[in-house]
Design a protein around this motif. Structure first.
Motif, short mmCIF file in Angstrom:
data_model
loop_
_atom_site.label_atom_id
_atom_site.label_comp_id
_atom_site.label_asym_id
_atom_site.label_seq_id
_atom_site.Cartn_x
_atom_site.Cartn_y
_atom_site.Cartn_z
N GLU A 192 -39.24 14.84 -5.20
CA GLU A 192 -38.07 15.54 -5.70
C GLU A 192 -36.83 15.27 -4.84
O GLU A 192 -35.78 14.88 -5.34
N ARG A 193 -36.96 15.47 -3.54
CA ARG A 193 -35.82 15.23 -2.66
C ARG A 193 -35.50 13.74 -2.58
O ARG A 193 -34.33 13.36 -2.60
N SER A 194 -36.52 12.91 -2.49
CA SER A 194 -36.29 11.48 -2.41
C SER A 194 -35.55 10.97 -3.64
O SER A 194 -34.64 10.14 -3.54
N GLU A 195 -35.94 11.46 -4.80
CA GLU A 195 -35.30 11.04 -6.04
C GLU A 195 -33.85 11.51 -6.10
O GLU A 195 -32.96 10.77 -6.55
N TYR A 196 -33.60 12.73 -5.64
CA TYR A 196 -32.23 13.25 -5.63
C TYR A 196 -31.35 12.41 -4.70
O TYR A 196 -30.24 11.99 -5.09
N LEU A 197 -31.83 12.14 -3.51
CA LEU A 197 -31.03 11.36 -2.56
C LEU A 197 -30.86 9.92 -3.03
O LEU A 197 -29.80 9.31 -2.81
N ALA A 198 -31.88 9.37 -3.68
CA ALA A 198 -31.76 8.02 -4.23
C ALA A 198 -30.69 7.97 -5.32
O ALA A 198 -29.92 7.00 -5.41
N ALA A 199 -30.63 9.04 -6.12
CA ALA A 199 -29.61 9.10 -7.16
C ALA A 199 -28.21 9.18 -6.55
O ALA A 199 -27.27 8.54 -7.03
N GLN A 200 -28.07 9.95 -5.47
CA GLN A 200 -26.77 10.04 -4.80
C GLN A 200 -26.41 8.70 -4.14
O GLN A 200 -25.25 8.31 -4.11
N LEU A 201 -27.42 8.00 -3.64
CA LEU A 201 -27.17 6.69 -3.05
C LEU A 201 -26.68 5.71 -4.12
O LEU A 201 -25.79 4.88 -3.86
N ASP A 202 -27.23 5.82 -5.32
CA ASP A 202 -26.78 4.97 -6.43
C ASP A 202 -25.32 5.27 -6.77
O ASP A 202 -24.55 4.35 -7.11
N VAL A 203 -24.93 6.54 -6.69
CA VAL A 203 -23.54 6.91 -6.97
C VAL A 203 -22.61 6.26 -5.96
O VAL A 203 -21.56 5.71 -6.30
N ILE A 204 -23.00 6.31 -4.69
CA ILE A 204 -22.18 5.69 -3.65
C ILE A 204 -22.06 4.19 -3.89
O ILE A 204 -20.97 3.60 -3.78
N GLY A 205 -23.15 3.55 -4.25
CA GLY A 205 -23.11 2.13 -4.55
C GLY A 205 -22.20 1.82 -5.72
O GLY A 205 -21.44 0.83 -5.68
N ALA A 206 -22.22 2.67 -6.74
CA ALA A 206 -21.34 2.47 -7.90
C ALA A 206 -19.88 2.64 -7.50
O ALA A 206 -19.01 1.89 -7.98
N PHE A 207 -19.61 3.61 -6.63
CA PHE A 207 -18.24 3.81 -6.15
C PHE A 207 -17.76 2.57 -5.38
O PHE A 207 -16.61 2.14 -5.52
N GLN A 208 -18.64 2.00 -4.57
CA GLN A 208 -18.26 0.82 -3.80
C GLN A 208 -18.01 -0.39 -4.70
O GLN A 208 -17.04 -1.12 -4.52
N ARG A 209 -18.88 -0.57 -5.68
CA ARG A 209 -18.73 -1.72 -6.57
C ARG A 209 -17.49 -1.62 -7.45
O ARG A 209 -16.90 -2.63 -7.83
N SER A 210 -17.08 -0.40 -7.77
CA SER A 210 -15.92 -0.20 -8.64
C SER A 210 -14.61 -0.11 -7.87
O SER A 210 -13.56 0.10 -8.47
N GLY A 211 -14.67 -0.23 -6.55
CA GLY A 211 -13.45 -0.21 -5.76
C GLY A 211 -12.92 1.18 -5.44
O GLY A 211 -11.77 1.32 -5.00
N ARG A 212 -13.74 2.20 -5.63
CA ARG A 212 -13.31 3.56 -5.31
C ARG A 212 -13.72 3.98 -3.89
O ARG A 212 -13.33 5.05 -3.43
#
Length: 202
Positions: free
Chosen positions: A124-144
């Motif tokens: 549960e926690r690992s999946e939540y943190l992995a999802a937040q890590l994906d958000v950070i990656g998306a922010f980086q790729r989109s230039g935000r």
């Protein structure tokens, strides 16, 4: 016929509701009393059931504690649906969630104070943190968000920035020179917005 003492109550279709009540009671008790101080009798009293029903679902106190922490992680994951799409608004959003849920903050802090609980890491926690890590990656790729910074270290920093004042308000008030909780909250939200600008790509 009277039910023999010590046997779980037959709850049929209300099983999910009974388990949820036990977890809510456990979160409250663990948050206020810690792992060592928590008594299953008090959890049962808060949940409106007997000890046998709790042990029907959770074989040990450590299993109950782990389940309470997992439920907290699932709750956090459910809040991601409303997560804003800018870094500044996202940091403020998660700070507000942490600020408004002191019991959840105390529960996680109690985990750090329970080295003898023998709690394994769970999905549960690992999946939540992995999802937040994906958000950070998306922010980086989109230039935000700056792409030259390690995403995992950014995630850990964001977790700290959005939780520390909620976990240790007295220390934060002293450090910021604020005189009351509302002043602390407003000051920190303003600063989070300013800090986010430092992480924008140049």
């Amino acid at each position: 016929m009277a039910r023999r003492p010590g046997r779980p109550v037959k709850i049929g279709s209300s099983a999910a509701g009974a388990r949820a009540r036990i977890l809510a009671a456990a979160q409250s008790e663990f948050a206020s009393s810690g792992y060592r101080g928590t008594r299953i009798e008090r959890v049962a009293g808060l949940a409106g059931c007997n000890r046998a029903l709790i042990y029907h679902y959770f074989k040990t106190k450590s299993q109950l504690f782990r389940a309470a922490l997992d439920a907290a992680a699932e709750h956090r994951a459910s809040q991601m649906a409303a997560q804003p799409q800018t870094l500044a608004e996202g940091l403020i959003y998660w700070f507000r969630q942490n600020w408004s849920e002191p019991q959840a903050m105390r529960l996680v802090m109690q985990e750090a104070l329970a080295p003898d609980a023998e709690l394994p890491r769970t999905d549960e926690r690992s999946e939540y943190l992995a999802a937040q890590l994906d958000v950070i990656g998306a922010f980086q790729r989109s230039g935000r968000l700056r792409g030259d910074l390690d995403a995992r270290h950014l995630l850990t920093a964001f977790l700290a920035l959005t939780s520390f004042p909620a976990c240790f308000p007295q220390i934060a008030e002293s450090a910021l020179g604020t005189a009351d909780p509302e002043g602390l909250r407003l000051s920190w939200e303003t600063w989070l917005g300013e800090f986010a600008k430092l992480l924008e790509p140049s």
